[in-house]
Design a protein around this motif. Structure first.
Motif, PDB file in Angstrom:
ATOM      1  N   ALA A 132       0.870  -1.178   0.000  1.00  0.00           N
ATOM      2  CA  ALA A 132       0.000   0.000   0.000  1.00  0.00           C
ATOM      3  C   ALA A 132       0.903   1.222   0.000  1.00  0.00           C
ATOM      4  CB  ALA A 132      -0.920   0.005   1.218  1.00  0.00           C
ATOM      5  N   ALA A 133       0.574   2.206  -0.812  1.00  0.00           N
ATOM      6  CA  ALA A 133       1.408   3.408  -0.931  1.00  0.00           C
ATOM      7  C   ALA A 133       0.831   4.506  -0.053  1.00  0.00           C
ATOM      8  CB  ALA A 133       1.475   3.869  -2.381  1.00  0.00           C
ATOM      9  N   PRO A 134       1.680   5.186   0.734  1.00  0.00           N
ATOM     10  CA  PRO A 134       1.171   6.160   1.706  1.00  0.00           C
ATOM     11  C   PRO A 134       0.697   7.452   1.056  1.00  0.00           C
ATOM     12  CG  PRO A 134       3.565   6.180   1.706  1.00  0.00           C
ATOM     13  CD  PRO A 134       3.146   5.058   0.790  1.00  0.00           C
ATOM     14  N   PHE A 135      -0.554   7.779   1.288  1.00  0.00           N
ATOM     15  CA  PHE A 135      -1.064   9.075   0.853  1.00  0.00           C
ATOM     16  C   PHE A 135      -0.662  10.142   1.868  1.00  0.00           C
ATOM     17  CE2 PHE A 135      -4.405  12.321   0.321  1.00  0.00           C
ATOM     18  CZ  PHE A 135      -4.114  12.677  -0.979  1.00  0.00           C
ATOM     19  N   TYR A 136      -0.821   9.836   3.144  1.00  0.00           N
ATOM     20  CA  TYR A 136      -0.170  10.635   4.180  1.00  0.00           C
ATOM     21  C   TYR A 136       0.122   9.751   5.374  1.00  0.00           C
ATOM     22  CZ  TYR A 136      -4.648  11.220   6.776  1.00  0.00           C
ATOM     23  OH  TYR A 136      -5.809  11.022   7.482  1.00  0.00           O
ATOM     24  N   GLY A 137       1.101  10.176   6.166  1.00  0.00           N
ATOM     25  CA  GLY A 137       1.469   9.440   7.364  1.00  0.00           C
ATOM     26  C   GLY A 137       1.344  10.333   8.580  1.00  0.00           C
ATOM     27  N   GLU A 138       1.384   9.703   9.752  1.00  0.00           N
ATOM     28  CA  GLU A 138       1.201  10.485  10.967  1.00  0.00           C
ATOM     29  C   GLU A 138       1.745   9.746  12.174  1.00  0.00           C
ATOM     30  OE1 GLU A 138      -3.099  10.669  10.847  1.00  0.00           O
ATOM     31  OE2 GLU A 138      -3.269   9.047  12.319  1.00  0.00           O
ATOM     32  N   SER A 139       2.029  10.516  13.190  1.00  0.00           N
ATOM     33  CA  SER A 139       2.183  10.002  14.542  1.00  0.00           C
ATOM     34  C   SER A 139       1.153  10.751  15.373  1.00  0.00           C
ATOM     35  CB  SER A 139       3.603  10.217  15.051  1.00  0.00           C
ATOM     36  OG  SER A 139       3.770   9.645  16.332  1.00  0.00           O
ATOM     37  N   SER A 140       1.384  10.886  16.668  1.00  0.00           N
ATOM     38  CA  SER A 140       0.494  11.699  17.495  1.00  0.00           C
ATOM     39  C   SER A 140       1.328  12.631  18.352  1.00  0.00           C
ATOM     40  CB  SER A 140      -0.395  10.811  18.381  1.00  0.00           C
ATOM     41  OG  SER A 140       0.370   9.884  19.134  1.00  0.00           O
ATOM     42  N   MET A 141       0.715  13.752  18.751  1.00  0.00           N
ATOM     43  CA  MET A 141       1.417  14.750  19.561  1.00  0.00           C
ATOM     44  C   MET A 141       0.393  15.626  20.259  1.00  0.00           C
ATOM     45  SD  MET A 141       2.879  17.355  16.624  1.00  0.00           S
ATOM     46  CE  MET A 141       1.786  18.180  15.458  1.00  0.00           C
ATOM     47  N   VAL A 142       0.881  16.479  21.136  1.00  0.00           N
ATOM     48  CA  VAL A 142       0.022  17.438  21.831  1.00  0.00           C
ATOM     49  C   VAL A 142      -0.077  18.706  20.997  1.00  0.00           C
ATOM     50  CG1 VAL A 142      -0.413  18.673  23.990  1.00  0.00           C
ATOM     51  CG2 VAL A 142       0.923  16.542  24.014  1.00  0.00           C
ATOM     52  N   MET A 143      -1.298  19.156  20.772  1.00  0.00           N
ATOM     53  CA  MET A 143      -1.547  20.448  20.123  1.00  0.00           C
ATOM     54  C   MET A 143      -2.328  21.294  21.126  1.00  0.00           C
ATOM     55  SD  MET A 143      -2.640  18.659  16.519  1.00  0.00           S
ATOM     56  CE  MET A 143      -3.235  17.211  17.413  1.00  0.00           C
ATOM     57  N   GLY A 275      -2.097  30.763  17.462  1.00  0.00           N
ATOM     58  CA  GLY A 275      -1.403  30.508  18.711  1.00  0.00           C
ATOM     59  C   GLY A 275      -1.248  29.055  19.085  1.00  0.00           C
ATOM     60  N   VAL A 276      -1.313  28.136  18.098  1.00  0.00           N
ATOM     61  CA  VAL A 276      -1.168  26.712  18.414  1.00  0.00           C
ATOM     62  C   VAL A 276       0.302  26.383  18.645  1.00  0.00           C
ATOM     63  CG1 VAL A 276      -1.603  24.355  17.634  1.00  0.00           C
ATOM     64  CG2 VAL A 276      -3.152  26.196  16.959  1.00  0.00           C
ATOM     65  N   ALA A 277       0.568  25.624  19.694  1.00  0.00           N
ATOM     66  CA  ALA A 277       1.912  25.125  19.966  1.00  0.00           C
ATOM     67  C   ALA A 277       1.862  23.607  20.012  1.00  0.00           C
ATOM     68  CB  ALA A 277       2.431  25.694  21.281  1.00  0.00           C
ATOM     69  N   TYR A 278       3.046  22.990  19.925  1.00  0.00           N
ATOM     70  CA  TYR A 278       3.116  21.540  19.792  1.00  0.00           C
ATOM     71  C   TYR A 278       4.126  20.971  20.780  1.00  0.00           C
ATOM     72  CZ  TYR A 278       1.073  23.110  15.435  1.00  0.00           C
ATOM     73  OH  TYR A 278       0.273  23.745  14.516  1.00  0.00           O
ATOM     74  N   ALA A 279       3.853  19.751  21.249  1.00  0.00           N
ATOM     75  CA  ALA A 279       4.771  19.041  22.125  1.00  0.00           C
ATOM     76  C   ALA A 279       4.667  17.552  21.843  1.00  0.00           C
ATOM     77  CB  ALA A 279       4.461  19.334  23.595  1.00  0.00           C
ATOM     78  N   GLN A 280       5.748  16.830  22.095  1.00  0.00           N
ATOM     79  CA  GLN A 280       5.727  15.383  21.938  1.00  0.00           C
ATOM     80  C   GLN A 280       4.822  14.755  22.996  1.00  0.00           C
ATOM     81  OE1 GLN A 280       7.482  13.877  19.149  1.00  0.00           O
ATOM     82  NE2 GLN A 280       7.287  16.070  18.750  1.00  0.00           N
ATOM     83  N   SER A 281       4.266  13.597  22.691  1.00  0.00           N
ATOM     84  CA  SER A 281       3.226  12.981  23.513  1.00  0.00           C
ATOM     85  C   SER A 281       3.682  12.725  24.947  1.00  0.00           C
ATOM     86  CB  SER A 281       2.773  11.668  22.888  1.00  0.00           C
ATOM     87  OG  SER A 281       2.061  11.905  21.699  1.00  0.00           O
ATOM     88  N   PRO A 282       2.768  12.875  25.907  1.00  0.00           N
ATOM     89  CA  PRO A 282       3.094  12.648  27.320  1.00  0.00           C
ATOM     90  C   PRO A 282       3.209  11.165  27.640  1.00  0.00           C
ATOM     91  CG  PRO A 282       0.781  13.187  27.073  1.00  0.00           C
ATOM     92  CD  PRO A 282       1.396  13.334  25.711  1.00  0.00           C
TER      93      PRO A 282
END
Length: 430
Positions: A132-143, A275-282
Protein backbone atom coordinates in the motif's frame (compact mmCIF):
# COMPACT_ATOMS: atom_id res chain seq x y z
CA UNK A 1 -15.81 -15.92 12.71
CA UNK A 2 -12.42 -14.39 13.55
CA UNK A 3 -10.72 -12.05 11.08
CA UNK A 4 -7.87 -14.54 10.86
CA UNK A 5 -10.21 -17.27 9.60
CA UNK A 6 -11.97 -14.89 7.24
CA UNK A 7 -8.64 -13.60 5.97
CA UNK A 8 -7.19 -16.89 4.82
CA UNK A 9 -10.48 -18.48 3.86
CA UNK A 10 -11.41 -15.69 1.48
CA UNK A 11 -8.12 -15.40 -0.43
CA UNK A 12 -9.04 -18.00 -3.03
CA UNK A 13 -12.43 -16.39 -3.52
CA UNK A 14 -10.78 -13.02 -4.05
CA UNK A 15 -8.52 -14.39 -6.75
CA UNK A 16 -11.28 -16.47 -8.33
CA UNK A 17 -13.33 -13.34 -8.85
CA UNK A 18 -10.56 -11.52 -10.66
CA UNK A 19 -11.43 -12.48 -14.24
CA UNK A 20 -13.45 -9.99 -16.22
CA UNK A 21 -13.78 -8.45 -19.64
CA UNK A 22 -11.14 -5.82 -18.84
CA UNK A 23 -8.39 -8.40 -18.42
CA UNK A 24 -5.76 -6.08 -19.88
CA UNK A 25 -5.83 -4.12 -16.60
CA UNK A 26 -6.79 -0.81 -18.22
CA UNK A 27 -9.91 1.06 -17.26
CA UNK A 28 -11.72 4.19 -18.27
CA UNK A 29 -13.25 4.37 -14.80
CA UNK A 30 -12.02 3.71 -11.25
CA UNK A 31 -14.01 3.51 -8.03
CA UNK A 32 -12.00 4.65 -5.02
CA UNK A 33 -12.97 4.11 -1.37
CA UNK A 34 -11.49 6.82 0.85
CA UNK A 35 -11.71 7.90 4.47
CA UNK A 36 -13.47 11.25 4.91
CA UNK A 37 -10.43 13.12 6.23
CA UNK A 38 -9.32 16.49 4.91
CA UNK A 39 -6.43 15.43 2.67
CA UNK A 40 -8.58 12.76 1.05
CA UNK A 41 -11.36 15.24 0.40
CA UNK A 42 -8.83 17.64 -1.15
CA UNK A 43 -7.59 14.86 -3.43
CA UNK A 44 -10.94 14.74 -5.17
CA UNK A 45 -10.43 18.32 -6.32
CA UNK A 46 -6.73 17.97 -7.21
CA UNK A 47 -7.40 14.76 -9.15
CA UNK A 48 -9.70 16.53 -11.58
CA UNK A 49 -6.52 17.32 -13.49
CA UNK A 50 -5.67 13.61 -13.59
CA UNK A 51 -8.98 12.86 -15.28
CA UNK A 52 -8.45 15.68 -17.77
CA UNK A 53 -5.01 14.35 -18.68
CA UNK A 54 -5.74 10.61 -18.77
CA UNK A 55 -9.45 10.38 -19.47
CA UNK A 56 -9.87 8.07 -16.49
CA UNK A 57 -13.10 8.85 -14.64
CA UNK A 58 -12.77 8.69 -10.87
CA UNK A 59 -15.73 7.68 -8.73
CA UNK A 60 -15.20 8.56 -5.08
CA UNK A 61 -16.81 6.75 -2.15
CA UNK A 62 -16.01 8.83 0.95
CA UNK A 63 -16.80 7.09 4.24
CA UNK A 64 -16.39 7.69 7.96
CA UNK A 65 -13.38 5.80 9.30
CA UNK A 66 -15.17 2.94 11.03
CA UNK A 67 -17.61 2.42 8.17
CA UNK A 68 -14.78 2.47 5.64
CA UNK A 69 -12.88 -0.24 7.49
CA UNK A 70 -15.94 -2.46 7.75
CA UNK A 71 -16.96 -2.11 4.11
CA UNK A 72 -13.47 -2.37 2.62
CA UNK A 73 -12.59 -5.42 4.73
CA UNK A 74 -15.82 -7.20 3.81
CA UNK A 75 -15.55 -6.40 0.11
CA UNK A 76 -11.88 -7.33 -0.18
CA UNK A 77 -12.25 -10.51 1.88
CA UNK A 78 -15.06 -11.85 -0.29
CA UNK A 79 -13.73 -10.69 -3.65
CA UNK A 80 -16.71 -8.39 -4.03
CA UNK A 81 -14.98 -6.15 -6.57
CA UNK A 82 -16.84 -3.04 -5.47
CA UNK A 83 -13.68 -0.91 -5.37
CA UNK A 84 -10.66 -0.58 -7.65
CA UNK A 85 -8.62 1.32 -5.06
CA UNK A 86 -9.03 1.17 -1.29
CA UNK A 87 -7.82 3.20 1.65
CA UNK A 88 -6.16 0.97 4.24
CA UNK A 89 -3.42 1.47 6.83
CA UNK A 90 -0.52 -0.15 8.61
CA UNK A 91 -2.64 -2.68 10.48
CA UNK A 92 -4.04 -4.16 7.30
CA UNK A 93 -1.35 -3.71 4.64
CA UNK A 94 1.26 -6.31 5.69
CA UNK A 95 -1.36 -8.86 6.76
CA UNK A 96 -3.45 -8.49 3.63
CA UNK A 97 -0.34 -8.47 1.46
CA UNK A 98 0.93 -11.71 3.01
CA UNK A 99 -2.47 -13.32 2.47
CA UNK A 100 -2.71 -12.26 -1.18
CA UNK A 101 -5.64 -9.89 -0.66
CA UNK A 102 -3.92 -6.91 -2.25
CA UNK A 103 -1.48 -6.40 -5.10
CA UNK A 104 2.24 -5.67 -4.57
CA UNK A 105 3.17 -2.17 -5.71
CA UNK A 106 6.20 -1.44 -7.85
CA UNK A 107 6.66 1.97 -9.44
CA UNK A 108 9.12 3.63 -11.82
CA UNK A 109 12.44 5.17 -10.80
CA UNK A 110 10.93 8.68 -10.86
CA UNK A 111 8.67 7.69 -7.97
CA UNK A 112 11.77 7.64 -5.72
CA UNK A 113 10.77 4.94 -3.27
CA UNK A 114 13.73 5.86 -1.05
CA UNK A 115 12.12 9.27 -0.45
CA UNK A 116 9.27 7.59 1.48
CA UNK A 117 9.95 7.94 5.21
CA UNK A 118 11.49 4.61 6.32
CA UNK A 119 9.07 3.96 9.20
CA UNK A 120 6.08 4.59 6.93
CA UNK A 121 7.36 2.40 4.12
CA UNK A 122 8.22 -0.45 6.50
CA UNK A 123 4.77 -0.35 8.08
CA UNK A 124 3.09 -0.79 4.69
CA UNK A 125 5.32 -3.63 3.54
CA UNK A 126 5.66 -7.37 3.97
CA UNK A 127 9.06 -9.02 3.51
CA UNK A 128 10.38 -5.89 1.82
CA UNK A 129 7.53 -5.49 -0.68
CA UNK A 130 5.23 -2.50 -0.35
CA UNK A 131 1.55 -3.41 -0.65
CA UNK A 132 0.00 0.00 0.00
CA UNK A 133 1.41 3.41 -0.93
CA UNK A 134 1.17 6.16 1.71
CA UNK A 135 -1.06 9.08 0.85
CA UNK A 136 -0.17 10.63 4.18
CA UNK A 137 1.47 9.44 7.36
CA UNK A 138 1.20 10.48 10.97
CA UNK A 139 2.18 10.00 14.54
CA UNK A 140 0.49 11.70 17.49
CA UNK A 141 1.42 14.75 19.56
CA UNK A 142 0.02 17.44 21.83
CA UNK A 143 -1.55 20.45 20.12
CA UNK A 144 -2.43 23.22 22.54
CA UNK A 145 -3.49 26.84 22.76
CA UNK A 146 -0.38 28.74 23.78
CA UNK A 147 -2.41 31.85 24.48
CA UNK A 148 -4.43 29.97 27.10
CA UNK A 149 -1.48 28.27 28.77
CA UNK A 150 0.48 31.53 28.90
CA UNK A 151 -2.48 33.34 30.43
CA UNK A 152 -2.84 30.59 33.03
CA UNK A 153 0.88 30.53 33.80
CA UNK A 154 1.32 26.86 32.86
CA UNK A 155 3.36 25.06 30.21
CA UNK A 156 3.66 21.72 28.43
CA UNK A 157 7.02 20.08 27.77
CA UNK A 158 7.94 17.39 25.27
CA UNK A 159 7.14 13.93 26.72
CA UNK A 160 5.53 15.62 29.72
CA UNK A 161 3.98 13.70 32.60
CA UNK A 162 0.30 12.90 32.52
CA UNK A 163 0.01 14.59 35.90
CA UNK A 164 1.15 17.87 34.35
CA UNK A 165 -1.21 17.38 31.42
CA UNK A 166 -4.03 17.11 33.92
CA UNK A 167 -2.82 20.24 35.74
CA UNK A 168 -2.71 22.20 32.48
CA UNK A 169 -6.17 20.98 31.51
CA UNK A 170 -7.50 22.15 34.87
CA UNK A 171 -5.80 25.53 34.50
CA UNK A 172 -7.25 26.36 31.07
CA UNK A 173 -10.66 24.71 31.57
CA UNK A 174 -13.31 27.43 31.30
CA UNK A 175 -16.62 25.83 30.33
CA UNK A 176 -18.60 28.98 31.14
CA UNK A 177 -16.82 30.56 28.19
CA UNK A 178 -16.97 27.45 26.01
CA UNK A 179 -13.37 26.28 26.52
CA UNK A 180 -12.62 22.73 27.65
CA UNK A 181 -9.25 21.80 29.10
CA UNK A 182 -8.68 18.62 27.09
CA UNK A 183 -10.31 17.18 23.97
CA UNK A 184 -9.55 13.48 23.45
CA UNK A 185 -11.06 10.69 21.39
CA UNK A 186 -13.98 8.81 22.93
CA UNK A 187 -15.92 7.46 19.96
CA UNK A 188 -15.74 3.66 19.91
CA UNK A 189 -13.59 1.99 17.28
CA UNK A 190 -10.24 0.20 17.16
CA UNK A 191 -8.88 3.11 15.15
CA UNK A 192 -10.95 5.75 16.96
CA UNK A 193 -10.90 5.86 20.77
CA UNK A 194 -8.57 2.88 21.00
CA UNK A 195 -5.84 4.58 18.96
CA UNK A 196 -5.47 7.19 21.66
CA UNK A 197 -6.24 4.89 24.60
CA UNK A 198 -3.65 2.31 23.51
CA UNK A 199 -0.86 4.90 23.47
CA UNK A 200 -1.91 6.03 26.94
CA UNK A 201 -1.92 2.43 28.18
CA UNK A 202 1.51 1.90 26.60
CA UNK A 203 2.84 4.95 28.42
CA UNK A 204 1.54 3.55 31.72
CA UNK A 205 3.46 0.33 31.05
CA UNK A 206 0.56 -1.78 29.77
CA UNK A 207 0.07 -3.81 26.60
CA UNK A 208 -2.69 -5.66 24.75
CA UNK A 209 -1.13 -9.12 25.06
CA UNK A 210 1.66 -10.96 26.83
CA UNK A 211 4.35 -12.96 25.03
CA UNK A 212 1.93 -15.87 24.52
CA UNK A 213 -0.77 -13.52 23.17
CA UNK A 214 -2.94 -13.85 26.23
CA UNK A 215 -4.93 -10.61 26.66
CA UNK A 216 -3.71 -8.43 29.54
CA UNK A 217 -6.51 -5.88 29.65
CA UNK A 218 -7.35 -6.57 33.29
CA UNK A 219 -3.87 -5.49 34.43
CA UNK A 220 -3.01 -2.77 36.94
CA UNK A 221 -1.45 -0.72 34.14
CA UNK A 222 -4.64 -0.73 32.07
CA UNK A 223 -6.68 0.08 35.18
CA UNK A 224 -4.47 3.06 36.05
CA UNK A 225 -4.54 4.39 32.48
CA UNK A 226 -8.30 4.05 31.98
CA UNK A 227 -9.14 5.56 35.35
CA UNK A 228 -6.91 8.53 34.48
CA UNK A 229 -8.48 8.85 31.01
CA UNK A 230 -12.06 8.72 32.28
CA UNK A 231 -11.32 11.19 35.07
CA UNK A 232 -9.44 13.60 32.80
CA UNK A 233 -12.19 13.77 30.19
CA UNK A 234 -14.95 13.65 32.79
CA UNK A 235 -13.47 16.62 34.64
CA UNK A 236 -12.05 18.74 31.84
CA UNK A 237 -13.43 17.42 28.53
CA UNK A 238 -16.38 18.59 26.45
CA UNK A 239 -19.79 17.03 27.07
CA UNK A 240 -20.49 13.92 25.03
CA UNK A 241 -16.83 12.98 24.58
CA UNK A 242 -17.85 9.37 24.02
CA UNK A 243 -19.11 10.51 20.59
CA UNK A 244 -15.97 12.40 19.54
CA UNK A 245 -13.18 11.19 17.28
CA UNK A 246 -10.82 13.01 14.92
CA UNK A 247 -13.27 14.97 12.79
CA UNK A 248 -15.51 15.96 15.69
CA UNK A 249 -12.61 17.24 17.78
CA UNK A 250 -11.07 19.05 14.82
CA UNK A 251 -14.32 21.00 14.50
CA UNK A 252 -14.33 21.76 18.25
CA UNK A 253 -10.72 22.92 18.16
CA UNK A 254 -11.31 25.22 15.23
CA UNK A 255 -14.29 26.70 17.08
CA UNK A 256 -11.92 27.61 19.92
CA UNK A 257 -13.41 25.10 22.33
CA UNK A 258 -10.31 22.99 23.13
CA UNK A 259 -7.42 24.02 25.32
CA UNK A 260 -5.41 21.02 24.18
CA UNK A 261 -5.80 18.05 21.92
CA UNK A 262 -3.62 14.93 21.84
CA UNK A 263 -4.16 13.25 18.50
CA UNK A 264 -2.84 12.63 15.00
CA UNK A 265 -0.08 14.97 13.86
CA UNK A 266 -1.94 15.37 10.55
CA UNK A 267 -4.50 17.52 12.40
CA UNK A 268 -1.98 20.35 12.48
CA UNK A 269 -2.49 20.86 8.74
CA UNK A 270 -6.14 21.75 9.37
CA UNK A 271 -6.02 23.88 12.54
CA UNK A 272 -7.43 27.32 11.84
CA UNK A 273 -7.09 29.00 15.23
CA UNK A 274 -4.05 31.07 16.06
CA UNK A 275 -1.40 30.51 18.71
CA UNK A 276 -1.17 26.71 18.41
CA UNK A 277 1.91 25.13 19.97
CA UNK A 278 3.12 21.54 19.79
CA UNK A 279 4.77 19.04 22.13
CA UNK A 280 5.73 15.38 21.94
CA UNK A 281 3.23 12.98 23.51
CA UNK A 282 3.09 12.65 27.32
CA UNK A 283 3.88 9.48 29.24
CA UNK A 284 3.58 8.02 32.71
CA UNK A 285 7.17 6.81 32.93
CA UNK A 286 7.33 4.62 29.81
CA UNK A 287 7.88 6.70 26.66
CA UNK A 288 7.97 3.67 24.30
CA UNK A 289 4.67 3.57 22.44
CA UNK A 290 3.41 6.90 23.82
CA UNK A 291 2.92 8.20 20.28
CA UNK A 292 1.40 6.17 17.50
CA UNK A 293 2.45 5.48 13.91
CA UNK A 294 -0.04 5.31 11.07
CA UNK A 295 -0.48 5.97 7.39
CA UNK A 296 -3.61 6.20 5.32
CA UNK A 297 -2.51 4.43 2.20
CA UNK A 298 -3.86 3.29 -1.15
CA UNK A 299 -3.99 -0.33 -2.25
CA UNK A 300 -5.38 -2.42 -5.12
CA UNK A 301 -7.53 -5.48 -4.34
CA UNK A 302 -5.86 -8.67 -5.61
CA UNK A 303 -6.63 -9.68 -9.16
CA UNK A 304 -8.49 -6.46 -9.95
CA UNK A 305 -9.41 -6.25 -13.64
CA UNK A 306 -8.41 -2.59 -13.49
CA UNK A 307 -5.14 -3.19 -11.64
CA UNK A 308 -2.87 -1.40 -14.08
CA UNK A 309 -5.01 1.74 -14.19
CA UNK A 310 -5.40 1.63 -10.41
CA UNK A 311 -1.65 1.35 -9.87
CA UNK A 312 -1.03 4.22 -12.30
CA UNK A 313 -3.35 6.43 -10.29
CA UNK A 314 -1.79 5.43 -6.97
CA UNK A 315 1.69 6.10 -8.35
CA UNK A 316 0.58 9.63 -9.27
CA UNK A 317 -1.45 10.32 -6.11
CA UNK A 318 1.41 9.37 -3.76
CA UNK A 319 4.21 10.98 -5.78
CA UNK A 320 6.30 14.13 -5.44
CA UNK A 321 4.35 15.46 -8.42
CA UNK A 322 1.11 15.17 -6.47
CA UNK A 323 2.57 17.07 -3.52
CA UNK A 324 3.62 19.81 -5.93
CA UNK A 325 0.17 19.79 -7.56
CA UNK A 326 -1.46 20.47 -4.18
CA UNK A 327 1.09 23.21 -3.49
CA UNK A 328 0.36 24.85 -6.85
CA UNK A 329 -3.43 24.50 -6.64
CA UNK A 330 -5.24 27.83 -6.19
CA UNK A 331 -7.49 26.40 -3.45
CA UNK A 332 -4.70 24.85 -1.38
CA UNK A 333 -0.97 25.65 -1.34
CA UNK A 334 1.98 24.32 0.67
CA UNK A 335 0.06 24.46 3.92
CA UNK A 336 -2.33 21.82 2.61
CA UNK A 337 0.04 19.22 1.15
CA UNK A 338 -0.15 15.68 2.55
CA UNK A 339 2.57 15.17 5.16
CA UNK A 340 4.18 12.28 7.01
CA UNK A 341 4.95 10.65 3.70
CA UNK A 342 8.09 11.95 1.97
CA UNK A 343 11.40 13.31 3.27
CA UNK A 344 11.51 15.77 0.37
CA UNK A 345 8.40 17.53 1.66
CA UNK A 346 10.05 18.33 4.99
CA UNK A 347 13.21 19.52 3.20
CA UNK A 348 11.25 21.98 1.06
CA UNK A 349 11.75 25.61 2.16
CA UNK A 350 8.28 26.63 0.95
CA UNK A 351 6.70 23.94 3.12
CA UNK A 352 8.82 24.85 6.11
CA UNK A 353 7.76 28.48 5.79
CA UNK A 354 4.08 27.69 6.29
CA UNK A 355 4.17 24.52 8.40
CA UNK A 356 5.06 25.51 11.95
CA UNK A 357 4.28 21.95 13.02
CA UNK A 358 6.73 20.29 10.62
CA UNK A 359 9.61 19.63 13.00
CA UNK A 360 7.32 18.37 15.77
CA UNK A 361 5.47 16.07 13.38
CA UNK A 362 8.63 14.61 11.89
CA UNK A 363 10.15 14.08 15.34
CA UNK A 364 7.03 12.21 16.44
CA UNK A 365 7.05 9.96 13.36
CA UNK A 366 10.75 9.22 13.71
CA UNK A 367 10.44 8.41 17.42
CA UNK A 368 7.48 6.02 17.08
CA UNK A 369 8.39 2.48 18.10
CA UNK A 370 6.29 -0.15 16.29
CA UNK A 371 8.76 -3.01 16.80
CA UNK A 372 8.00 -5.78 19.28
CA UNK A 373 9.55 -5.36 22.72
CA UNK A 374 9.57 -7.30 26.00
CA UNK A 375 6.75 -5.07 27.21
CA UNK A 376 4.78 -5.12 23.94
CA UNK A 377 5.49 -8.45 22.21
CA UNK A 378 3.86 -7.56 18.90
CA UNK A 379 4.43 -5.17 16.01
CA UNK A 380 2.36 -2.00 16.10
CA UNK A 381 2.03 0.95 18.44
CA UNK A 382 -1.67 1.78 18.75
CA UNK A 383 -2.67 -1.59 17.34
CA UNK A 384 -1.34 -5.14 17.21
CA UNK A 385 -0.37 -6.37 13.76
CA UNK A 386 -2.32 -9.63 13.98
CA UNK A 387 -5.48 -10.49 12.02
CA UNK A 388 -7.60 -10.72 15.17
CA UNK A 389 -6.85 -7.24 16.44
CA UNK A 390 -9.68 -5.32 14.71
CA UNK A 391 -12.21 -7.65 16.33
CA UNK A 392 -10.55 -7.42 19.75
CA UNK A 393 -10.04 -3.68 19.48
CA UNK A 394 -13.62 -3.02 18.41
CA UNK A 395 -15.03 -5.02 21.32
CA UNK A 396 -12.85 -3.20 23.85
CA UNK A 397 -13.66 0.15 22.23
CA UNK A 398 -17.33 -0.26 23.09
CA UNK A 399 -16.48 -1.00 26.72
CA UNK A 400 -14.19 2.02 27.00
CA UNK A 401 -16.90 4.27 25.58
CA UNK A 402 -19.32 2.84 28.15
CA UNK A 403 -16.86 3.62 30.94
CA UNK A 404 -16.37 7.15 29.63
CA UNK A 405 -20.09 7.84 29.42
CA UNK A 406 -20.67 6.47 32.92
CA UNK A 407 -22.77 3.56 31.72
CA UNK A 408 -20.25 1.18 33.30
CA UNK A 409 -17.58 1.43 35.96
CA UNK A 410 -13.97 1.23 34.78
CA UNK A 411 -13.55 -2.11 36.56
CA UNK A 412 -16.62 -3.59 34.92
CA UNK A 413 -15.59 -2.30 31.49
CA UNK A 414 -12.11 -3.79 31.87
CA UNK A 415 -13.50 -7.13 33.04
CA UNK A 416 -15.86 -7.28 30.07
CA UNK A 417 -13.02 -6.28 27.73
CA UNK A 418 -10.78 -9.02 29.08
CA UNK A 419 -13.50 -11.64 28.69
CA UNK A 420 -14.29 -10.57 25.12
CA UNK A 421 -10.63 -10.52 24.11
CA UNK A 422 -10.01 -13.95 25.63
CA UNK A 423 -12.97 -15.42 23.75
CA UNK A 424 -11.84 -13.96 20.42
CA UNK A 425 -8.24 -15.12 20.82
CA UNK A 426 -9.33 -18.59 21.96
CA UNK A 427 -11.58 -18.96 18.93
CA UNK A 428 -8.68 -17.93 16.71
CA UNK A 429 -6.54 -20.73 18.11
CA UNK A 430 -4.15 -18.86 20.38
Amino acid sequence: MSLKNALFGATALTLAGSISAKADGHAAELTIAIVNNGHMINMQTVAEAYTEETGVKLNWVSLEEGVLREQVTSDTATGGGQYDIINIGMQEAPIWGAAGWIEPLEFGADYDMDDILPAIRAGLSHEGTMYAAPFYGESSMVMYRRDLTDAAGVSIADNDSWDNIRAVAAAVHDPDNGVYGACLRGKPGWGDNMAFITTMVNSFGGAWFDADFNPTIDSDEWRAAINFYVDLLGSYGPPGSEGNSFNEILALYNEGKCGMWIDATIAASFLEVGGVAYAQSPNAGNPVGANWLWAWAMAVPAGSPSADAAKDFIEWATSKDYVQAVANHPEFGWGSVPTGQRASTYANADFQAVAGFASAELAAINSAAPEATDLKPYVGVQFAAIPEFPEVGSAVAQEMAAALSGAKSVDDALAASQAAAEAIMEEAGY
